[in-house]
Design a protein around this motif. Structure first.
Motif, mmCIF file in Angstrom:
data_model
loop_
_atom_site.group_PDB
_atom_site.id
_atom_site.type_symbol
_atom_site.label_atom_id
_atom_site.label_comp_id
_atom_site.label_asym_id
_atom_site.label_seq_id
_atom_site.Cartn_x
_atom_site.Cartn_y
_atom_site.Cartn_z
ATOM 1 N N VAL A 166 0.824 -1.207 0.000
ATOM 2 C CA VAL A 166 0.000 0.000 0.000
ATOM 3 C C VAL A 166 0.859 1.258 0.000
ATOM 4 N N ARG A 220 0.085 5.501 0.269
ATOM 5 C CA ARG A 220 -0.931 6.521 0.467
ATOM 6 C C ARG A 220 -0.513 7.797 -0.265
ATOM 7 N N SER A 224 -3.841 4.313 -1.820
ATOM 8 C CA SER A 224 -4.864 4.819 -0.920
ATOM 9 C C SER A 224 -4.871 6.340 -0.991
ATOM 10 N N THR A 271 -6.115 9.981 0.307
ATOM 11 C CA THR A 271 -6.580 10.550 1.560
ATOM 12 C C THR A 271 -6.466 12.058 1.504
ATOM 13 N N SER A 292 -8.000 2.680 -2.866
ATOM 14 C CA SER A 292 -8.697 2.835 -1.597
ATOM 15 C C SER A 292 -8.834 4.332 -1.336
ATOM 16 N N VAL A 333 -10.058 7.358 1.630
ATOM 17 C CA VAL A 333 -10.443 7.738 2.991
ATOM 18 C C VAL A 333 -11.386 8.925 2.899
ATOM 19 N N SER A 346 2.461 1.698 5.247
ATOM 20 C CA SER A 346 1.946 2.444 4.099
ATOM 21 C C SER A 346 2.619 3.807 4.006
ATOM 22 N N CYS A 402 3.493 7.520 2.792
ATOM 23 C CA CYS A 402 2.548 8.551 2.369
ATOM 24 C C CYS A 402 3.246 9.627 1.550
ATOM 25 N N CYS A 444 4.841 6.881 7.283
ATOM 26 C CA CYS A 444 3.466 6.640 7.713
ATOM 27 C C CYS A 444 2.696 7.939 7.582
ATOM 28 N N ILE A 445 1.400 7.898 7.830
ATOM 29 C CA ILE A 445 0.583 9.104 7.744
ATOM 30 C C ILE A 445 0.153 9.574 9.119
#
Length: 325
Positions: free
Chosen positions: A4, A6, A43, A45, A71, A73, A195, A197, A207-208
């Motif tokens: 994944v 993001r 993903s 977001t 994906s 969010v 994941s 970002c 990470c997020i």
């Protein structure tokens, strides 16, 4: 760390970044070509990706053209009616998964009925999903009320709970929070670190989580796509021992090692129970800890432990295959 990636697609609200479509086109192609589709989920977001439907649709079409699962969010604000929400989702066939956020904070701006409609439409369209709730403590009456309402629309296994703490936007409500403190860090491993970002300005984080609010260099700031090619940044993510130690053991293992190294005075004396992000943010906010972690990246023995830990716990052989030690 296969799987994944993001990307901040749209950030209306307190943040104002928005990805440029040409950047998105280039970055998606680079992600899809990295190690023969090593990354297979994108993903999106924010902010709120649905606030700019034209951009969301364009980015998702680019992802689909490059054989990436999509994906998204969202806070579900678009669920003004059941039928309208269903028609909207059917007009976006690239969506494979939805993460729908709601809690007492979101509900100040997004009526819960809209979230219920979004959940209904998601189920009607056969899209996999979960509902994300954040709270300062699971004993909070507001959290319990929100969770009970959500359970009228979905099953317990479709609900994810996160513990918030006062950093970034949450700093403004610090005095209102009622979290539980402990002198022990959380025992859990970090899932968010699986994941990376991408931000619209090209920054890439491991990470997020709230680390994105730190303004100095740290081990989970992997680079900037304006300066470094995508494959090099993803290679850095793949071989970062600090990043993967968090994925395997969580911050507790690093905190124990810091104490053994004589750096206990630089560690927090209290942690928010259930909040891995709080522990990680506290560590990386300290200059001495950051310097020690940078040195840890070069520790051959620890790199070996992380490589075998990934194989044993996560069934990932990437570091061993690359012979990083």
């Amino acid at each position: 760390m296969p799987g994944v990636l993001r990307a901040l697609c749209d950030s209306r609200g307190p943040r104002h970044e928005e990805v440029d479509l040409q950047d998105a086109r280039n970055w998606i192609r680079e992600v899809a070509s990295y190690r023969d589709h090593y990354v297979y989920v994108l993903s999106l977001t924010g902010g709120e990706p649905f606030s700019n439907l034209n951009l969301l649709r364009a980015v998702m079409e680019l992802a689909a053209e490059n054989a990436l699962y999509v994906s998204v969010v969202t806070n579900g604000f678009w669920g003004a009616s059941r039928e309208g929400a269903r028609q909207l989702l059917r007009s976006l066939p690239q969506i494979c998964f939805l993460s729908i956020s709601t809690d007492i904070y979101h509900q100040k701006y997004v009526p819960f009925e809209r979230v219920q409609n979004a959940i209904w439409a998601t189920r009607e369209c056969g899209i996999s999903y979960y509902v994300s709730i954040v709270t300062d403590t699971e004993h909070d009456a507001g959290f319990q009320r929100v969770r009970s309402e959500i359970l009228k629309s979905t099953e317990p296994e479709n609900i994810r709970t996160g513990i918030t703490f006062p950093v970034g936007r949450a700093s403004g409500i610090k005095t209102q929070l009622r979290y539980t403190l402990s002198d022990e860090p959380p025992k859990e491993a970090c899932q968010a670190a699986s994941s990376p970002c991408i931000f619209p300005d090209g920054r890439v984080y491991g990470c997020i989580g709230p680390l994105i609010d730190l303004r100095h260099e740290h081990p989970l700031l992997l680079g900037n796509l304006r300066e470094t090619p995508m494959h090099q940044i993803l290679d850095r993510a793949e071989t970062s021992v600090v990043l993967h130690a968090l994925r395997i053991w969580g911050p507790k293992r690093l905190i124990s090692m810091l104490k053994e190294a004589g750096l206990g005075r630089h560690l927090p004396v209290e942690f928010i129970m259930g909040s891995i992000c709080n522990a990680c943010f506290s560590l990386l906010s300290n200059a001495a800890v950051r310097e020690w972690l940078q040195q840890l990246e070069q520790d051959v023995e620890f790199r070996r432990k992380v490589a075998y830990g990934r194989l044993y716990y996560l069934h990932e052989s990437g570091m061993l295959d690359q012979g990083i030690f």
